[in-house]
Design a protein around this motif. Structure first.
Motif, mmCIF file in Angstrom:
data_model
loop_
_atom_site.group_PDB
_atom_site.id
_atom_site.type_symbol
_atom_site.label_atom_id
_atom_site.label_comp_id
_atom_site.label_asym_id
_atom_site.label_seq_id
_atom_site.Cartn_x
_atom_site.Cartn_y
_atom_site.Cartn_z
ATOM 1 N N TYR A 68 0.823 -1.209 0.000
ATOM 2 C CA TYR A 68 0.000 0.000 0.000
ATOM 3 C C TYR A 68 0.859 1.262 0.000
ATOM 4 C CZ TYR A 68 -2.297 3.944 2.147
ATOM 5 O OH TYR A 68 -2.722 5.211 2.421
ATOM 6 N N THR A 69 0.497 2.201 -0.860
ATOM 7 C CA THR A 69 0.976 3.591 -0.756
ATOM 8 C C THR A 69 -0.228 4.488 -1.047
ATOM 9 O OG1 THR A 69 1.554 3.635 -3.096
ATOM 10 C CG2 THR A 69 3.359 3.184 -1.550
ATOM 11 N N PRO A 70 -0.304 5.652 -0.428
ATOM 12 C CA PRO A 70 -1.456 6.516 -0.716
ATOM 13 C C PRO A 70 -1.543 6.896 -2.195
ATOM 14 C CG PRO A 70 -0.015 7.509 0.982
ATOM 15 C CD PRO A 70 0.551 6.174 0.642
ATOM 16 N N ASP A 71 -0.426 7.276 -2.810
ATOM 17 C CA ASP A 71 -0.475 7.678 -4.224
ATOM 18 C C ASP A 71 -0.951 6.528 -5.111
ATOM 19 O OD1 ASP A 71 0.240 10.310 -3.944
ATOM 20 O OD2 ASP A 71 2.368 10.008 -4.418
ATOM 21 N N GLY A 72 -0.422 5.322 -4.868
ATOM 22 C CA GLY A 72 -0.774 4.173 -5.698
ATOM 23 C C GLY A 72 -2.250 3.824 -5.576
ATOM 24 N N ALA A 183 4.412 8.023 -10.513
ATOM 25 C CA ALA A 183 3.119 8.391 -9.930
ATOM 26 C C ALA A 183 3.110 8.166 -8.425
ATOM 27 C CB ALA A 183 2.002 7.577 -10.582
ATOM 28 N N ILE A 184 3.877 7.175 -7.982
ATOM 29 C CA ILE A 184 3.915 6.878 -6.545
ATOM 30 C C ILE A 184 5.128 7.564 -5.930
ATOM 31 C CG2 ILE A 184 4.072 5.055 -4.812
ATOM 32 C CD1 ILE A 184 2.634 3.222 -6.820
ATOM 33 N N ARG A 185 4.866 8.572 -5.116
ATOM 34 C CA ARG A 185 5.955 9.372 -4.560
ATOM 35 C C ARG A 185 6.419 8.854 -3.207
ATOM 36 N NH1 ARG A 185 2.460 14.672 -5.761
ATOM 37 N NH2 ARG A 185 0.895 13.114 -5.191
ATOM 38 N N GLN A 186 5.574 8.079 -2.536
ATOM 39 C CA GLN A 186 5.974 7.555 -1.231
ATOM 40 C C GLN A 186 6.773 6.265 -1.396
ATOM 41 O OE1 GLN A 186 2.665 8.060 -1.973
ATOM 42 N NE2 GLN A 186 1.959 9.715 -0.650
ATOM 43 N N GLN A 187 7.853 6.158 -0.625
ATOM 44 C CA GLN A 187 8.618 4.911 -0.553
ATOM 45 C C GLN A 187 8.448 4.348 0.837
ATOM 46 O OE1 GLN A 187 12.641 5.808 -1.557
ATOM 47 N NE2 GLN A 187 12.374 5.172 -3.677
#
Lengths: 321, 253
Positions: A68-72, A183-187
């Motif tokens: 899970y990531t918020p951006d994804g 698109a997904i900025r959180q790691q």
């Protein structure tokens, strides 16, 4: 149509997703379920969800959605919502939902009615029942503006065993998504627990818990005396641990431990929902609070309206007598 | 680092709240107000980050005129300047509406980091920050217990359920919602209160075309789900009765 967004991690379905499904099934509208992840784990969850009496299950499978990531998740479910055009979108009010669902609703120009404990018709509209003012009140809230309307349901608001099962498994369909590179900025890193909890409150037979009413760390001795007299463990609501008056591993509630002792004595705890979820399963609950309207009295078996600084010494004396 | 911190004014916890006559909000005309507690932790975190990394802290608030009180307090605690979005309809507004009001006033500032409290003590949406991040087009993370800044990136400790945590990193600009207890709060000093009077407060009218997306149909006291045996009497009478019922009725001691 109601679209339920289910939650899974490593191929394990979050139980609260069944509750959101039960909320959706109540409405007498077609129900579809969407769940995101990757590979075999997601496929297994899709098959598990198919037992419910629903129109279909959409599995949103993408390697970037494995964790899970918020951006994804916002990007993936925005595609699902846009494509399937539901009237409503229901989710369980988990920490994950709290993080991505408001943004998902905003992405498609809508808003989320969060933390609901019920849903019912009212004057031709659908009223979502949710706590306000730290649980002192509940409100009927309706969505304004065009569909889809988003709502999340508090864990425990619906019984998972009330789920209506289908005669045959519901069809499971893959929903293809493309995620733009970058698109997904959180790691994310691997989840962890802090150093092993020194105190396991779940094993305690009796718990004396203290809240804001104690006013200062110098008064904790009073609470400890009562705990000793009762053979109980000392615990606390979040603000007490936030202030550093008791260690975090003494905290009861959604961000602490969940307990169900024989006796739970709540002293000066108002009973915000984040605390109640951690202790409402206790066999006998006693509340002592100055405020007769404190929500803690709603879950208490026995209640005393009074100042804990008067009542607690009196209880210690009565136990001695 | 150019940091914004969003604070909301809420009725004080001790205020004996009653539902208003229309039964769609609370009677708050004579209430006392305070800074929403989770927002106070966000402010404190912003001040600590400024102390470590330099820069400025801009406090932002959207609400009716009375919200000027919490803005002043944030300036007294150490924020450098303020943006206050004023709109009578914002007191009971839904999270999306508040976020839109804030975003319009904050967008041109190009903040590197935006902090909000986890949720408010009144409606408890826990959404304003998340929606604000979407409107500003920046990444976000919620329920943060620790913030590290290095080389234009953030590494933050996010709280999960049941005592679990996770580190998440992301580029700036970004928005974080801060969990209560992340730090120990400081309070305003007399010097801070005096200095606050000279600090810049930019007051912006909320746009007239903000559209509510949620409507409160009714607010009421929750129905009791349990029969509670309320024990009356003096402290010693009540205590004696409690010990008796716990021994003889509940049999838990």
């Amino acid at each position: 149509m109601v679209l339920v967004i289910a939650e899974q991690r490593d191929g394990v379905l979050n139980n609260a997703s069944w509750e959101a499904l039960v909320a959706a099934q109540q409405l007498d509208e077609p129900v579809r379920v969407a769940v995101a992840g990757a590979g075999d784990g997601l496929a297994a969850v899709g098959a598990e969800l198919a037992a419910a009496d629903v129109e279909s299950i959409l599995t949103v499978d993408h390697p970037e959605l494995e964790s899970y990531t918020p951006d994804g998740f916002v990007a993936a479910f925005a595609a699902v919502v846009t494509d399937t055009a539901p009237d409503r979108v229901f989710l369980a009010h988990t920490y994950q939902t709290r993080e991505f669902a408001p943004r998902l609703a905003a992405r498609v120009g809508r808003s989320l009615i969060a933390d609901c404990v019920g849903v019912r018709p009212r004057d031709g509209r659908l009223a979502f029942v949710r706590p306000m003012f730290q649980g002192k009140f509940v409100a009927d809230v309706a969505a304004a503006g065009p569909a889809p309307h988003f709502a999340s349901f508090q864990i425990g608001a619906f019984r998972p065993d009330a789920l209506e099962r289908g005669a045959a498994p519901a069809p499971v369909t893959a929903f293809p998504v493309t995620l733009e590179p970058g698109a997904i900025r959180q790691q994310i890193e691997v989840p962890f627990q802090e150093a092993k909890q020194a105190v396991d409150l779940t094993q305690a037979e009796r718990i004396v818990a203290v809240g804001r009413g104690i006013k200062g760390r110098e008064h904790l001795g009073l609470v400890e005396s009562l705990a000793t007299a009762l053979g109980a463990e000392v615990a606390a609501s979040r603000p007490i641990c936030d202030s550093g008056w008791l260690p975090m591993d003494r905290q009861i509630g959604s961000s602490g431990q969940t307990v169900a002792p024989k006796l739970y004595l709540a002293l000066g705890i108002s009973g915000a929902i984040q605390h109640l979820v951690g202790m409402k399963g206790s066999r006998t609950i006693v509340a002592v609070n100055k405020d007769a309207d404190a929500p803690i009295f709603e879950v208490a078996d026995y209640g005393i309206v009074g100042d804990l600084f008067d009542v607690v010494p009196a209880i210690i004396a009565a136990l001695d007598a | 680092m150019k940091i914004a911190v969003c604070v909301k004014q809420v009725v004080t916890r001790e205020w004996p709240l009653r539902v208003d006559e229309a039964r769609t909000w609370v009677e708050d005309r004579d209430a006392s107000f305070e800074m929403n507690e989770p927002d106070a932790y966000a402010l404190e975190e912003a001040l600590r980050l400024r102390e470590q990394h330099g820069g400025e802290v801009v406090v932002c608030s959207a609400g009716p005129a009375r919200a000027a009180q919490v803005v002043r307090e944030a300036l007294a605690r150490g924020a450098d300047r303020a943006i206050r979005v004023e709109g009578g309809g914002l007191a009971a507004a839904d999270a999306a509406m508040v976020a839109e009001a804030l975003a319009a006033a904050m967008r041109d500032e190009q903040f590197e980091l935006v902090l909000t409290g986890l949720q408010s003590d009144d409606q408890g949406f826990a959404q304003t920050g998340v929606v604000l991040a979407e409107l500003l087009g920046i990444p976000h993370a919620t329920i943060i217990m620790e913030v590290q800044v290095a080389d234009g990136r953030l590494r933050v400790k996010r709280e999960l359920e049941g005592g679990w945590f996770q580190w998440v990193s992301m580029p700036t600009p970004a928005l974080l919602t801060i969990q209560s207890g992340i730090n120990q709060l400081r309070y305003a000093t007399l010097k801070g209160i005096m200095a606050a009077k000279r600090k810049e407060v930019r007051v912006v009218e909320a746009a007239a075309d903000l559209v509510p997306r949620q409507e409160i149909l009714e607010i009421r006291v929750p129905e009791k789900t349990k029969q509670t045996h309320m024990i009356a009497g003096s402290p010693s009478e009540a205590a004696a009765e409690l010990v008796k019922v716990l021994r003889e009725e509940a049999r838990v001691i």
